[in-house]
Scaffold this motif. Structure first.
Motif, PDB file in Angstrom:
ATOM      1  N   GLY A   1      30.674 -47.296-109.791  1.00 23.63           N
ATOM      2  CA  GLY A   1      31.120 -46.960-111.073  1.00 23.63           C
ATOM      3  C   GLY A   1      31.683 -45.498-111.137  1.00 23.63           C
ATOM      4  O   GLY A   1      32.523 -44.926-110.158  1.00 23.63           O
ATOM      5  N   ASP A   2      31.185 -44.757-112.288  1.00 21.61           N
ATOM      6  CA  ASP A   2      31.942 -43.418-112.481  1.00 21.61           C
ATOM      7  C   ASP A   2      30.912 -42.588-112.074  1.00 21.61           C
ATOM      8  O   ASP A   2      31.252 -41.286-112.211  1.00 21.61           O
ATOM      9  CB  ASP A   2      32.346 -43.099-113.912  1.00 21.61           C
ATOM     10  CG  ASP A   2      30.954 -43.320-114.943  1.00 21.61           C
ATOM     11  OD1 ASP A   2      29.887 -43.643-114.412  1.00 21.61           O
ATOM     12  OD2 ASP A   2      31.310 -43.175-116.227  1.00 21.61           O
ATOM     13  N   ALA A   3      29.862 -42.709-111.226  1.00 20.97           N
ATOM     14  CA  ALA A   3      29.131 -41.880-110.581  1.00 20.97           C
ATOM     15  C   ALA A   3      29.561 -41.163-109.531  1.00 20.97           C
ATOM     16  O   ALA A   3      28.739 -40.124-108.861  1.00 20.97           O
ATOM     17  CB  ALA A   3      27.630 -42.533-110.175  1.00 20.97           C
ATOM     18  N   VAL A   4      30.617 -41.298-108.786  1.00 20.99           N
ATOM     19  CA  VAL A   4      31.205 -40.806-107.901  1.00 20.99           C
ATOM     20  C   VAL A   4      32.449 -39.927-108.082  1.00 20.99           C
ATOM     21  O   VAL A   4      33.153 -40.270-109.060  1.00 20.99           O
ATOM     22  CB  VAL A   4      31.654 -41.772-106.688  1.00 20.99           C
ATOM     23  CG1 VAL A   4      30.515 -42.565-106.105  1.00 20.99           C
ATOM     24  CG2 VAL A   4      32.633 -42.675-107.229  1.00 20.99           C
ATOM     25  N   ARG A   5      32.843 -38.929-107.379  1.00 19.17           N
ATOM     26  CA  ARG A   5      33.724 -38.053-107.635  1.00 19.17           C
ATOM     27  C   ARG A   5      35.133 -38.646-107.307  1.00 19.17           C
ATOM     28  O   ARG A   5      36.164 -38.270-107.857  1.00 19.17           O
ATOM     29  CB  ARG A   5      33.509 -36.638-106.743  1.00 19.17           C
ATOM     30  CG  ARG A   5      32.348 -35.812-107.205  1.00 19.17           C
ATOM     31  CD  ARG A   5      32.512 -35.244-108.805  1.00 19.17           C
ATOM     32  NE  ARG A   5      31.311 -34.411-108.888  1.00 19.17           N
ATOM     33  CZ  ARG A   5      30.108 -35.147-109.658  1.00 19.17           C
ATOM     34  NH1 ARG A   5      30.190 -36.432-109.995  1.00 19.17           N
ATOM     35  NH2 ARG A   5      29.216 -34.298-109.883  1.00 19.17           N
ATOM     36  N   TRP A   6      35.012 -39.535-106.294  1.00 19.94           N
ATOM     37  CA  TRP A   6      36.410 -40.074-105.757  1.00 19.94           C
ATOM     38  C   TRP A   6      35.698 -41.251-104.973  1.00 19.94           C
ATOM     39  O   TRP A   6      34.698 -41.281-104.173  1.00 19.94           O
ATOM     40  CB  TRP A   6      36.944 -39.215-104.972  1.00 19.94           C
ATOM     41  CG  TRP A   6      38.371 -39.807-104.431  1.00 19.94           C
ATOM     42  CD1 TRP A   6      39.460 -39.837-105.152  1.00 19.94           C
ATOM     43  CD2 TRP A   6      38.750 -40.155-102.900  1.00 19.94           C
ATOM     44  NE1 TRP A   6      40.514 -40.481-104.477  1.00 19.94           N
ATOM     45  CE2 TRP A   6      40.180 -40.336-102.988  1.00 19.94           C
ATOM     46  CE3 TRP A   6      38.209 -39.817-101.747  1.00 19.94           C
ATOM     47  CZ2 TRP A   6      40.794 -40.664-101.986  1.00 19.94           C
ATOM     48  CZ3 TRP A   6      38.771 -39.850-100.770  1.00 19.94           C
ATOM     49  CH2 TRP A   6      40.317 -40.414-100.513  1.00 19.94           C
ATOM     50  N   GLU A   7      36.680 -42.351-104.910  1.00 17.51           N
ATOM     51  CA  GLU A   7      36.101 -43.362-104.214  1.00 17.51           C
ATOM     52  C   GLU A   7      37.575 -44.200-103.472  1.00 17.51           C
ATOM     53  O   GLU A   7      38.516 -44.100-104.129  1.00 17.51           O
ATOM     54  CB  GLU A   7      35.193 -44.315-104.802  1.00 17.51           C
ATOM     55  CG  GLU A   7      35.889 -45.201-105.989  1.00 17.51           C
ATOM     56  CD  GLU A   7      36.423 -46.632-105.641  1.00 17.51           C
ATOM     57  OE1 GLU A   7      35.926 -47.159-104.550  1.00 17.51           O
ATOM     58  OE2 GLU A   7      37.305 -47.107-106.421  1.00 17.51           O
ATOM     59  N   ARG A   8      37.362 -44.771-102.369  1.00 16.68           N
ATOM     60  CA  ARG A   8      38.519 -45.695-102.021  1.00 16.68           C
ATOM     61  C   ARG A   8      38.086 -46.482-100.876  1.00 16.68           C
ATOM     62  O   ARG A   8      36.988 -46.401-100.197  1.00 16.68           O
ATOM     63  CB  ARG A   8      39.466 -44.656-101.253  1.00 16.68           C
ATOM     64  CG  ARG A   8      40.729 -45.514-100.776  1.00 16.68           C
ATOM     65  CD  ARG A   8      41.763 -44.374 -99.977  1.00 16.68           C
ATOM     66  NE  ARG A   8      42.819 -45.080 -99.505  1.00 16.68           N
ATOM     67  CZ  ARG A   8      43.549 -44.777 -98.591  1.00 16.68           C
ATOM     68  NH1 ARG A   8      43.266 -43.735 -97.890  1.00 16.68           N
ATOM     69  NH2 ARG A   8      44.644 -45.533 -98.302  1.00 16.68           N
ATOM     70  N   THR A   9      38.713 -47.703-101.116  1.00 13.34           N
ATOM     71  CA  THR A   9      38.555 -48.849 -99.998  1.00 13.34           C
ATOM     72  C   THR A   9      39.469 -48.608 -99.082  1.00 13.34           C
ATOM     73  O   THR A   9      40.769 -48.554 -99.432  1.00 13.34           O
ATOM     74  CB  THR A   9      38.658 -50.183-100.680  1.00 13.34           C
ATOM     75  OG1 THR A   9      37.510 -50.482-101.510  1.00 13.34           O
ATOM     76  CG2 THR A   9      38.685 -51.464 -99.594  1.00 13.34           C
TER      77      THR A   9
END
Length: 584
Positions: A127-135
């Motif tokens: 969710g919004d717990a990460v600064r950035w995410e990508r598959t």
């Protein structure tokens, strides 16, 4: 770089770029889908590998290492619920602003929503717990795609650090074969010759990110300095350390210029250290602020770091009719009483030094004198009381006074961190005190502490409550598997002692069964299970002797001290009452 198949190539390029971007350590949990990453990491000469059997422990170990070093540790899992077990550590890293890089291997896209085994939707898992995410894209021996992979890794590492450090998630779909078995024609033999930049990368990170520090316009700094300079008494409040905490030198510049006392949380990085004798560091406020009813009020407060551990301090600031400046380079709001007046989005070290240079030192205010007097008298009262019946607060006082110089001290949530706050006297020793105060859970404490210990050659002391120890006994496996030694102080009060602080204590039932939750467990067998020494002690003299022996010895010792939780809480109340009476 050669590879027998595209999954192996993908793992090699990904791991190669991790190391180039500055990642020094990788925590690996076993699993099939993450094989290409795990094999590449194990073979890379510049990475230190920590092998964990339990993903939750692996996540917290990586978190603890990041908290101690200030640099991201990567943690790798296979697909499915394995990835979900990282979530508690991700939440703590988010709220605690700890750099953490999470790599979750995933099934290829064609298996999603198909009923395929061990396949869940991992995109956006945290969710919004990460600064950035990508598959990431599917592996392919294509120059552009390989360059994209390197750039994604560099962006991910860069996003874990800076003015708002925290966790980043890269989801990595991988199709079989996962092992480095030869697949004829899968990776062109001349790929490295045709695309050396994509295959071999650059000397250093493929894409370097340069981050500046946020500053204020000179006119705004002048305005803040004017407000501070005109105040007849103020405070510098330092909460638990993160990117919003100034360096000791810059804090010293500001404290010298203002004459304001520094109310230093035990996890602020300022309660302990060589700077303590030269600065007005105050540490007993959690008790003596109860006696501050007739003190002069602060007219201005400058707050650094996260919200203080002390509830009494938070309420004191809430009730003060003062101009309060929150300094946060990330522009966050970290003041749950909602009484602060100004938010300064600026680098705290820079701002403290700039304000200090603009202010003319003056004589201490009446408020500063009251804090200095209360601080001295408080510690005299606490020391005079230490010969009474041993209780949990006195144990934390002994730990704070006797932890080696230098050392890392990791304290559990619930009562240990609160007792360190109230009874941990400021000390001129390089003790780096840490805790998981982002979300303040008791899960993962053992693993976080051992992870912190892995990031330094200093001795490691961990103070954990019995429920925190029970929650994370799996983490003890890292002592042998990750070559970390520690002195673990186990505060065993047979359940949730902190609940004695709450009104629910007066309602029994259900207090005992549903809140204090006595477990009746004997933790001594963990010595055989995890190949450590278990040292039960009774009383102050026995504890001090065992503690001093342990910190001077090799190996890991768990020093177990049994307390009655209610009796310890009544002793805290008695100390509080005496302080209130003596200091009014």
């Amino acid at each position: 770089m050669t590879a027998p198949n595209r999954a192996t190539l993908w793992g090699q390029v990904l791991v190669d770029e991790l190391a180039a971007a500055g990642v020094a350590a990788v925590c690996l949990a076993p699993g099939s889908r993450s094989t290409p990453i795990a094999v590449a990491a194990a073979r890379h000469p510049d990475l230190r590998i920590y092998s964990h059997l339990d993903e939750r422990s692996a996540g917290f170990f990586a978190l603890g290492r990041g908290r101690r070093t200030g640099e991201p540790t990567a943690v790798v899992s296979t697909s499915g619920t394995a990835a979900a077990n990282f979530h508690p550590a991700v939440v703590e890293a988010n709220r605690g602003r700890v750099p953490l890089l999470v790599l979750t291997a995933d099934r290829p896209p064609e298996l999603q929503d198909s009923g395929a085994n061990q396949t869940v939707d991992q995109a956006g898992l945290y969710g919004d717990a990460v600064r950035w995410e990508r598959t990431l894209p599917e592996p392919a021996p294509e120059p552009r795609r390989l360059r994209s992979l390197r750039v994604s890794v560099d962006r991910a590492v860069a996003a874990t650090i800076g003015s708002n450090p925290g966790p980043v998630h890269l989801n990595v779909p991988l199709a079989k074969p996962l092992e480095p078995t030869d697949v004829p024609g899968d990776v062109p033999s001349d790929l490295a010759d045709r695309a050396p930049l994509a295959v071999h990368g650059r000397d250093g990170p493929f894409t370097h990110t340069e981050s500046g520090r946020p500053t204020l316009a000179p006119s705004r700094v002048d305005a803040v300095a004017a407000a501070v300079g005109e105040a007849d008494g103020g405070l510098l409040v330092c909460g638990p350390a993160d990117s919003a905490t100034p360096s000791p030198d810059s804090l010293g510049t500001l404290a010298d210029a203002t004459g304001f006392p520094v109310l230093a949380d035990p996890l602020s990085g300022h309660r302990f250290g060589p700077h303590v004798p030269n600065l007005p560091i105050r540490g007993g406020y959690d008790s003596y602020l109860a006696a501050a009813t007739d003190w002069p009020e602060p007219e201005v407060v400058i707050r650094f770091g996260a919200s203080p551990t002390s509830k009494r301090l938070r309420h004191y600031l809430r009730d003060a009719d003062a101009r309060q400046f929150l300094v946060d380079p990330a522009g966050g709001w970290r003041e749950a009483e909602f009484t602060a007046t100004d938010r300064l989005v600026a680098d705290p070290t820079w701002l403290a030094a700039e304000l200090g240079r603009r202010l003319e030192p003056g004589s201490p205010s009446r408020l500063a004198e009251r804090f200095a007097d209360a601080e001295a008298r408080y510690w005299s009262l606490v020391e005079a009381d230490v010969d009474g019946a041993y209780f949990e607060g006195a144990l934390l006082a002994d730990v704070a006074a006797r932890t080696p110089d230098p050392a890392t001290l990791f304290v559990s949530n619930s009562m240990p961190v609160r007792d360190l706050d109230r009874f941990g006297r400021p000390r001129a020793a390089e003790v780096t005190a840490l805790g998981n105060r982002g979300a303040s859970g008791i899960d993962g404490i053992v693993s976080s502490a051992l992870g912190a210990g892995s990031g330094t050659d200093e001795p490691l002391v961990a103070v954990v409550g019995d429920l925190a120890y029970y929650h994370d006994m799996n983490g003890l496996l890292a002592i042998g598997r990750c070559d970390v030694d520690a002195t673990i102080v186990l505060v065993d009060n047979d359940g949730g002692g902190i609940f004695h602080k709450l009104p629910i204590e007066d309602f029994d039932p259900p207090f005992t069964d549903l809140f204090r939750t006595p477990h009746g467990l004997d933790f001594a067998p963990t010595a055989d299970l995890y190949d450590l020494e278990f040292v039960p002690v009774d009383g102050r003299e026995a504890f001090v002797s065992a503690f001093e022996d342990s910190v001077a010895s090799e190996g890991t010792q768990v020093i177990a001290v049994e307390f009655d939780a209610e009796a310890s809480h009544r002793r805290r109340e008695a100390v509080d009452a005496r302080v209130r009476e003596e200091l009014r």
